[in-house]
Design a protein around this motif. Structure first.
Motif, PDB file in Angstrom:
ATOM      1  N   LEU A 115     -18.466  62.602 -22.481  1.00 25.50           N
ATOM      2  CA  LEU A 115     -20.432  62.731 -22.510  1.00 25.50           C
ATOM      3  C   LEU A 115     -20.404  62.878 -23.753  1.00 25.50           C
ATOM      4  N   ARG A 116     -21.434  61.627 -24.307  1.00 24.94           N
ATOM      5  CA  ARG A 116     -21.843  61.216 -25.505  1.00 24.94           C
ATOM      6  C   ARG A 116     -22.476  62.657 -26.112  1.00 24.94           C
ATOM      7  N   THR A 117     -22.189  62.226 -27.483  1.00 26.76           N
ATOM      8  CA  THR A 117     -23.095  63.664 -28.185  1.00 26.76           C
ATOM      9  C   THR A 117     -23.849  62.837 -29.497  1.00 26.76           C
ATOM     10  N   GLY A 118     -22.965  60.996 -29.541  1.00 24.67           N
ATOM     11  CA  GLY A 118     -24.264  60.917 -31.115  1.00 24.67           C
ATOM     12  C   GLY A 118     -23.128  60.924 -31.868  1.00 24.67           C
ATOM     13  N   VAL A 119     -22.280  62.087 -32.614  1.00 22.59           N
ATOM     14  CA  VAL A 119     -21.153  63.012 -33.550  1.00 22.59           C
ATOM     15  C   VAL A 119     -19.966  61.369 -33.795  1.00 22.59           C
ATOM     16  N   ASP A 120     -20.333  61.687 -34.976  1.00 23.48           N
ATOM     17  CA  ASP A 120     -18.853  60.920 -35.551  1.00 23.48           C
ATOM     18  C   ASP A 120     -18.253  62.797 -35.886  1.00 23.48           C
TER      19      ASP A 120
END
Ligand code: ZN
Length: 315
Positions: free
Chosen positions: A268-273
């Protein structure tokens, strides 16, 4: 173009975390911390609470923090407002989204905000009227979190029917989204799945996010249960900041770093690095030297060969 996300991670450390610590983080460090969290890819941050500075001196700079945070491109800035007076202050500061806690537990509500749950629900209608009186384009969104939705330290079990009844009344009173909060860390995954499933069935797209605590170690299991029920917004606090004052050493809020790892590793993509997120912890150490912070992923590091949900390999 900005990467799409599957799940919105809403960072609450600067509000929920800092307000439960007696010491005050300097405003200038708050600015840099919030910038670092946004630079790590967090899209939404609850930056402060417009509660009386006499009650919470940690939040006395809420105006300044909001004014600075809304300059950050693409960041959704949330401000907690306990009442209409707080809402007026938050609106004057330019907060684009307000979040108001309404407690399902009668005793908790009276003790916390000196209002019955019914009075707090009625106040949401007044807040709606206040926001609607503003020029179009300047009306903040209204989010309500039903606190003690899974149980209360004062009252014990909380009726699930009542929580759902409250959510319907809050939706009718003009809240844009209604989430559920496990303020006390009482929730279990079966309960979380059941209650969010009912919430979606009753109020549809007004069903909001999950605010889960890890007080009894159930936090991430509860996240998975909420995901299965269809929840796509989760609150979390960097480093689990703001341990429960009644259980020394126990964490309160779920840890953002661990939540992001859970979601990304599940695809699930969160956009967080995660590397940038973990680096932002240094601002907590700078603003509140010696404050204990938690997290399994920051301690253990990313697994060898870790790949983010979007297909990007970790640095
Ligand atoms: Zn919390």
């Amino acid at each position: 173009m900005e990467e799409e996300v599957d799940v919105l991670v809403s960072e609450v450390g600067p509000r929920d975390g800092l307000q439960s610590i007696k010491r005050v983080m300097p405003t200038e460090v708050k600015h840099r911390w919030i910038k670092a969290l946004a630079a790590a890819g967090l899209r939404e941050i609850e930056v402060g609470s417009f509660v009386s500075p006499k009650l919470l001196p940690q939040m006395a700079d809420a105006e300044a923090v909001v004014c600075e945070a809304i300059k950050i491109p693409r960041l959704k800035v949330l401000a907690l407002v306990p009442n209409l007076k707080g809402a007026e202050r938050a609106i004057a500061a330019g907060a684009p989204k307000l979040t108001l806690p309404v407690s399902a537990s009668r005793e908790h509500s009276l003790k916390n905000i000196n209002m019955t749950p019914e009075q707090a629900i009625a106040q949401v209608a007044q807040l709606r009227a206040l926001c609607d009186s503003l020029p179009a384009g300047q009306r903040p969104g209204i989010e309500v979190g039903i606190s003690t939705a899974f149980g209360c330290t004062l009252e014990g079990p909380v009726s699930e029917d009542w929580v759902i009844e409250m959510a319907v009344m809050l939706a009718n009173n003009g809240a844009d989204s209604i989430g559920l909060s496990d303020t006390t860390g009482y929730a279990n995954p079966a309960q979380v799945r059941r209650l969010f499933t009912r919430l979606f069935a009753e109020i549809g797209d007004k069903a909001g996010g999950a605010h889960l605590h890890n007080t009894r170690g159930q936090g991430l299991a509860n996240v998975v249960a909420a995901l299965e029920a269809g929840v796509t917004t989760f609150d979390a606090s960097q480093g689990g900041l703001g341990g429960c004052p009644y259980a020394p050493g126990a964490t309160g809020n779920i840890v953002t770093e661990d939540l992001v790892f859970l979601l990304e590793s599940m695809g699930l993509r969160t956009g967080v690095d995660l590397d940038k997120l973990i680096a932002a912890r240094s601002l907590i150490a700078e603003g509140l030297p010696g404050e204990p912070i938690y997290g399994f992923v920051p301690d253990a590091g990313l697994p060898n060969g870790f790949v983010y949900a979007g297909g990007r390999a970790a640095a």
